[in-house]
Enzyme design. Structure first.
Site, PDB file in Angstrom:
ATOM      1  CB  SER A 108       9.112 -32.750  37.569  1.00  0.00           C
ATOM      2  OG  SER A 108       8.786 -31.441  37.151  1.00  0.00           O
ATOM      3  CE1 TYR A 121       3.457 -33.786  37.483  1.00  0.00           C
ATOM      4  CE2 TYR A 121       4.714 -31.761  37.748  1.00  0.00           C
ATOM      5  CZ  TYR A 121       4.552 -33.006  37.162  1.00  0.00           C
ATOM      6  OH  TYR A 121       5.491 -33.469  36.268  1.00  0.00           O
TER       7      TYR A 121
END
Length: 235
Positions: A108, A121
């Site tokens: 990501s 995260y």
């Protein structure tokens, strides 16, 4: 195909079959190491060696750190990074024997840039990027130049994974453009695929710009999404 849900894996398999491919679907809880290993053995026995491994499973809880529960933090790490290690350990030996294969790490933009209300995260995705880089280096050291690696780092994608994301600069990505970028990255053996590509410029800015300038850029970007804030976790 490994997937956390029956409906998800069946839908994906059906899409592959529409394109003329043969698809085999397995429901696997990617947070459980032994389930991954059992499924991998079944794949090797029933189908054969895997030559392209795409680690795509991911989960998120968007909340400030103290509002995020312990089990949510654990699950993000179990799925977002530990599962990558278990699947790679399961399928890498055959690739090593043949000196042939491709391992894809879906990380990501949050593996390079931090954002509030995504502490756990971001940490798991930084780990995924580090895993890709370290694995790439190790394969080179071992002389396994036939095993390629690619890491995908997109910004927000219009999937509902994060609720109601918006940004003043840039845009929310569509699924197809991310898939196209990844396929091009695999076919051309790109090590790091940023979507959009201008993230490379932002990463350069982060390394050379002073903190004051970076703060101005963050305010200009104004990233927003639904998150739980101020609800203290009871563990």
């Amino acid at each position: 195909l490994f997937c956390l849900s029956q409906s998800g894996v069946e839908d994906t398999a059906a899409e592959c079959e529409k394109l003329g491919a043969t698809a085999h679907a397995f429901v696997v809880d990617c947070s459980k190491r032994e389930e991954i290993y059992r499924a991998a053995e079944k794949v090797k026995k029933e189908i054969g060696d895997v030559s392209i491994l795409v680690n795509n499973a991911g989960v998120i809880t968007a909340a400030d750190l103290l509002s995020t529960q312990d089990h949510q933090i654990e699950r993000m790490f179990e799925v977002n990074i530990l599962a990558h290690m278990w699947t790679t350990r399961a399928f890498l030996p055959a690739m090593m024997d043949n000196n042939h294969g491709h391992i894809v790490t879906v990380a990501s933009a949050a593996g390079h840039f931090v954002i509030s209300y995504m502490v756990a995260y971001c940490s798991s995705k930084f780990a995924a990027v580090g895993f890709h880089k370290a694995l790439t280096e190790e394969l080179s050291t071992l002389g396994k130049d036939g095993i390629k690696t690619t890491c995908l780092c997109p910004v927000f994608i219009n999937t509902g994974f994060v609720k109601n994301p918006t940004t003043r600069l840039g845009k929310i990505l569509e699924i197809q453009e991310v898939a196209d970028a990844l396929m091009e990255g695999i076919l051309t053996n790109q090590k790091m695929v940023f979507v959009p590509a201008n993230q490379r410029v932002a990463l350069f800015f982060e390394r050379v710009f002073p903190e004051r300038a970076l703060n101005i850029l963050r305010k200009m970007t104004e990233i927003k999404f639904d998150a739980i804030v101020g609800q203290r976790s009871t563990q």
